[in-house]
Design a protein around this motif. Structure first.
Motif, PDB file in Angstrom:
ATOM      1  N   SER A   1      -5.937  10.006  -4.059  1.00  0.00           N
ATOM      2  CA  SER A   1      -4.678   9.727  -4.750  1.00  0.00           C
ATOM      3  C   SER A   1      -4.971   9.110  -6.111  1.00  0.00           C
ATOM      4  CB  SER A   1      -3.828   8.761  -3.918  1.00  0.00           C
ATOM      5  OG  SER A   1      -4.435   7.473  -3.893  1.00  0.00           O
ATOM      6  N   LYS A   2      -3.938   9.029  -6.958  1.00  0.00           N
ATOM      7  CA  LYS A   2      -4.111   8.423  -8.277  1.00  0.00           C
ATOM      8  C   LYS A   2      -4.546   6.962  -8.164  1.00  0.00           C
ATOM      9  CE  LYS A   2      -3.001  11.698 -11.248  1.00  0.00           C
ATOM     10  NZ  LYS A   2      -3.925  12.147 -12.316  1.00  0.00           N
ATOM     11  N   ASP A   3      -3.969   6.247  -7.228  1.00  0.00           N
ATOM     12  CA  ASP A   3      -4.342   4.835  -7.058  1.00  0.00           C
ATOM     13  C   ASP A   3      -5.797   4.704  -6.612  1.00  0.00           C
ATOM     14  OD1 ASP A   3      -1.951   3.806  -7.876  1.00  0.00           O
ATOM     15  OD2 ASP A   3      -1.178   3.384  -5.863  1.00  0.00           O
TER      16      ASP A   3
ATOM     17  N   GLU B   1      -9.318  14.739  -7.919  1.00  0.00           N
ATOM     18  CA  GLU B   1      -7.858  14.754  -7.818  1.00  0.00           C
ATOM     19  C   GLU B   1      -7.406  15.396  -6.506  1.00  0.00           C
ATOM     20  OE1 GLU B   1      -5.526  13.574  -9.835  1.00  0.00           O
ATOM     21  OE2 GLU B   1      -6.614  13.066 -11.670  1.00  0.00           O
TER      22      GLU B   1
ATOM     23  N   PHE C   1      -2.248   9.518 -17.395  1.00  0.00           N
ATOM     24  CA  PHE C   1      -3.052   9.522 -16.166  1.00  0.00           C
ATOM     25  C   PHE C   1      -2.227   9.904 -14.940  1.00  0.00           C
ATOM     26  CE2 PHE C   1      -4.341   6.890 -12.436  1.00  0.00           C
ATOM     27  CZ  PHE C   1      -5.504   7.564 -12.112  1.00  0.00           C
ATOM     28  N   ARG C   2      -1.007   9.384 -14.851  1.00  0.00           N
ATOM     29  CA  ARG C   2      -0.191   9.619 -13.653  1.00  0.00           C
ATOM     30  C   ARG C   2       0.344  11.054 -13.588  1.00  0.00           C
ATOM     31  NH1 ARG C   2      -1.073   5.626  -9.933  1.00  0.00           N
ATOM     32  NH2 ARG C   2      -1.084   3.579 -10.943  1.00  0.00           N
TER      33      ARG C   2
ATOM     34  N   LEU D   1      -7.953   5.375  -9.654  1.00  0.00           N
ATOM     35  CA  LEU D   1      -7.901   4.223 -10.563  1.00  0.00           C
ATOM     36  C   LEU D   1      -8.725   3.062 -10.011  1.00  0.00           C
ATOM     37  CD1 LEU D   1      -6.716   3.026 -13.155  1.00  0.00           C
ATOM     38  CD2 LEU D   1      -4.724   2.288 -11.813  1.00  0.00           C
TER      39      LEU D   1
ATOM     40  N   THR E   1     -10.043  10.211 -14.818  1.00  0.00           N
ATOM     41  CA  THR E   1     -10.673  10.956 -13.730  1.00  0.00           C
ATOM     42  C   THR E   1     -11.985  11.566 -14.180  1.00  0.00           C
ATOM     43  OG1 THR E   1      -8.433  11.515 -13.009  1.00  0.00           O
ATOM     44  CG2 THR E   1     -10.249  12.636 -11.905  1.00  0.00           C
TER      45      THR E   1
ATOM     46  N   THR F   1     -10.360  12.122 -19.543  1.00  0.00           N
ATOM     47  CA  THR F   1      -9.365  11.303 -18.848  1.00  0.00           C
ATOM     48  C   THR F   1     -10.094  10.277 -17.990  1.00  0.00           C
ATOM     49  OG1 THR F   1      -9.359  12.784 -16.956  1.00  0.00           O
ATOM     50  CG2 THR F   1      -7.796  13.264 -18.740  1.00  0.00           C
TER      51      THR F   1
END
Length: 683
Positions: free
Chosen positions: A163-165, A159, A98-99, A168, A130, A128
């Motif tokens: 951000s990834k955080d 994306e 994921f990261r 999530l 996302t 994924t």
């Protein structure tokens, strides 16, 4: 002529050169196209979406009264309020890269495509985190290539924008965990009865395994299967160096303590109050149904869950089990603030959801204090005398009204206002409204908080115009507040899912009656619980000063009253036109009120009804209505507005040639004051 042939090697080199040029050009075009696609996607807004969140209703002490979700229970929380173990477990099992990836995993996608082509079907999932978020937010669950392409494009947009955080956080607040729980916070509360931030590694691994099959992997449905899924996730966390082998063993061995599921046969607390809150949210504050149910609102109320439980228990214990049709309404509020502390709208919410606290019934004699407050501000004193006897009243162009006292009992003598209130004398009441004029009483009622329409006729004195228990309770609050009306408040504030305050209610007091007149009325209303008063039968159930007024009609039984800390109203009767037995059934309204008041105030010292400036106390000889002397056989203490007390002494009992010696007012340190000085909680 000799033909020179080109050497094969040169030809191959030329073709290779062309191929390289073509490949480079193709890659450049492809890269340029990808760049254009990215720029395009970056410029396009993501589709609008409404994430359904659970609205929570809180009691005054912060306890949760209810959650509104209609099958989609979701409470969004920031990443910082989620157990790191749950986040690690989710990534390990759902999307270990994921990261690193940019929305989709090429390796997983290639493998899934290969399997799908071999089977000629959309069997293999390669989504994924996302992509799953994009699907849950914007798309259907149909397994088609078209949906897959849209999903990939939306994943790229996510994306590009977050951000990834952030992705999530949205994901773990969005996905379904079974049993109507959407998002980790609702899931943690549903399965383990705790917040997401407090989950252990073992609980986190079990919870992270549920979205794969919310019904199949639910520990409520099959704990053994859920444990097997938990072990798989713990192993995945070890594989990704998130846990050691020892930590995996410890987590798997940890006993799972599931929250006990609610018994569907048990009625939730304060159901009528919760319905009242829903009505206020939508009708008073203009919040639509969708936002109320799914907007993630935080609604803070005034309800005291301890007092509410006492009210419900007392109602259940007092009402006869063999007469399920006999109904009840109880409402209690803090007279200083208007905060509603308890509300019981009926004896069984599952049988009838009709809230009788808001229903309108004839209040009978419990309306009289409103009229007497008007009288005290228009020339009457507690000693005003009128004869209690059968009387015919004429009004409005020779119309006749012939009231009667309960049981046909009349004093057939002059009685004062205190005695009229104590015994609930109807003749005295109608003579009073006849003197004032009914419209003046209507105006007084409106000022005190009665909003129902009232007929300005003599029978109004006996409570013939229907009002709701909530209205009457508000009017009584103004009386004990020395003439300051307070609006009933059930909601103190409403916040949206972002913490913005949408509604804020604060106590509002308005002076609507003379403080002295109000205090005099309160003092006289205490006599209702003295010997000979209509509430005396339950006086022994209370160990503190109380004041109030009973009321009865053929179909209704009331008691409304107060202490300085609490005002409450109880109604007992039938929904349909069935008469109330005043001796047996009518008494129950008094019993419920007395037991509730004493229980609700348990732990608080007895409080006195203090008198404002401008009040004087004197002893009166009730027979003559004059100031009592030491020779009067039955002196009674009366309170008056300064200057309205009698000035002459009673001479009926003075020996010949002796100068009258007036009785002095009592020491201000009364029994209740002395009791309050040494009282301690739980004593």
């Amino acid at each position: 002529m000799e033909v020179i042939r080109e050497a094969p090697l040169l030809r191959y080199l030329r073709w290779a050169k062309k191929f390289v040029k073509f490949t480079i050009l193709s890659l450049l075009c492809f890269s340029f196209a990808i760049l254009l696609l990215i720029l395009y996607l970056r410029s396009q807004p993501l589709p609008e979406t409404f994430v359904k969140q659970t609205t929570t209703i809180y009691a005054s002490n912060g306890e949760i009264l209810d959650t509104m979700h209609r099958g989609e229970n979701r409470i969004s929380v920031p990443l910082a309020e989620i157990s790191p173990a749950l986040l690690d477990a989710t990534i390990a099992i759902e999307d270990r890269s994921f990261r690193e990836h940019f929305g989709f995993d090429w390796k997983r996608l290639a493998m899934a495509a290969y399997v799908d082509v071999i089977n000629m079907d959309m069997r293999q999932g390669a989504s994924t985190i996302t992509q799953q978020l994009a699907r849950n937010l914007y798309l259907s669950l149909d397994k088609t290539w078209e949906r897959k392409i849209k999903e990939a494009l939306l994943a790229i947009q996510l994306e590009l924008n977050y951000s990834k955080d952030e992705i999530l956080e949205m994901y773990v607040n969005q996905i379904y965990y079974g049993h109507s729980a959407y998002g980790v916070q609702a899931a943690a509360q549903t399965y383990f009865g705790k917040d997401a931030k407090d989950l252990t590694v073992a609980e986190s691994a079990m919870l992270a395994g549920i979205p794969k099959g919310p019904t199949y992997y639910s520990p409520f449905v099959d704990l053994e299967r859920a444990k097997a899924r938990q072990k798989l996730i713990l192993n995945a966390m070890e594989r990704d160096n998130l846990l050691t082998s020892k930590e995996v063993e410890q987590a798997y061995a940890e006993p799972i303590k599931l929250k006990q599921r609610a018994n569907e046969n048990v009625t939730e607390p304060a159901p009528y109050f919760r319905d009242y809150i829903a009505t206020l949210v939508k009708n008073k504050y203009g919040i639509d149904e969708e936002k109320f149910i799914h907007g993630g609102l935080k609604i803070h109320t005034t309800l005291d869950p301890v007092v509410q439980k006492k009210a419900e228990d007392i109602v259940a214990s007092v009402l006869p089990k063999n007469n399920p049709n006999l109904q009840v309404a109880l409402v209690a509020m803090d007279p200083a603030t208007g905060y509603i502390k308890a509300m019981v709208g009926g004896r069984d919410y599952k049988v009838s959801q009709y809230n009788r606290v808001l229903g309108k019934r004839q209040p009978g004699s419990s309306f009289k204090p409103i009229m007497y407050l008007s009288a005290l501000q228009n020339g009457y004193t507690p000693l005003t005398l009128m004869k209690s006897e059968p009387t015919v009243f004429t009004y409005d162009n020779n119309k006749q009204y012939i009231p009667g006292n309960f049981g046909g009992k009349y004093a057939n003598a002059l009685i004062n206002m205190r005695e009229a209130i104590k015994t609930s004398d109807n003749i005295y009441a109608v003579k009073t409204i006849d003197f004032l004029g009914p419209q003046k009483v209507v105006d007084q009622a409106k000022q005190l908080g009665i909003t129902s329409s009232m007929q300005a006729v003599p029978s109004l004195a006996l409570g013939t115009s229907p009002v709701s228990p909530l209205e009457l309770n508000a009017a009584y609050a103004a009386i004990v507040n020395k003439g300051q009306a307070v609006k009933p408040i059930a909601i103190t504030s409403i916040e949206d899912s972002e913490g913005n305050v949408l509604v804020e209610e604060k106590p509002e007091k308005t002076q609507v009656a003379d403080p002295v007149a109000s205090a005099l009325l309160v003092n006289m209303m205490q006599s209702v619980f003295e010997q000979g008063g209509t509430g005396y039968r339950v006086a022994g159930e209370m160990n503190r000063p109380v004041a109030g007024k009973t009321g009865s009609t053929d179909y209704d039984a009331w008691l409304s009253g107060f202490t300085p800390q609490l005002v409450s109203t109880v109604w007992v009767g039938y929904d349909k036109n069935q008469k109330v037995d005043d001796v047996k059934e009518g008494y129950l309204s008094k019993k419920i009120w007395a037991q509730f008041m004493e229980s609700a105030l348990k732990g608080q010292p007895p409080a006195l009804f203090d008198m404002p400036a401008g009040v004087v106390s004197v002893y009166i000889d009730p027979a003559s209505g004059k100031l009592a002397t030491e020779h009067c056989p039955n002196p009674q203490l009366f309170y008056f507005a300064s200057g309205t007390e009698p000035q002459d002494y009673c001479t009926d009992h003075i020996p010949t040639n002796e100068t009258p010696t007036p009785l002095k007012p009592p020491d201000s340190s009364t029994f209740w004051q002395r009791m309050g000085s040494w009282w301690k909680p739980n004593q």
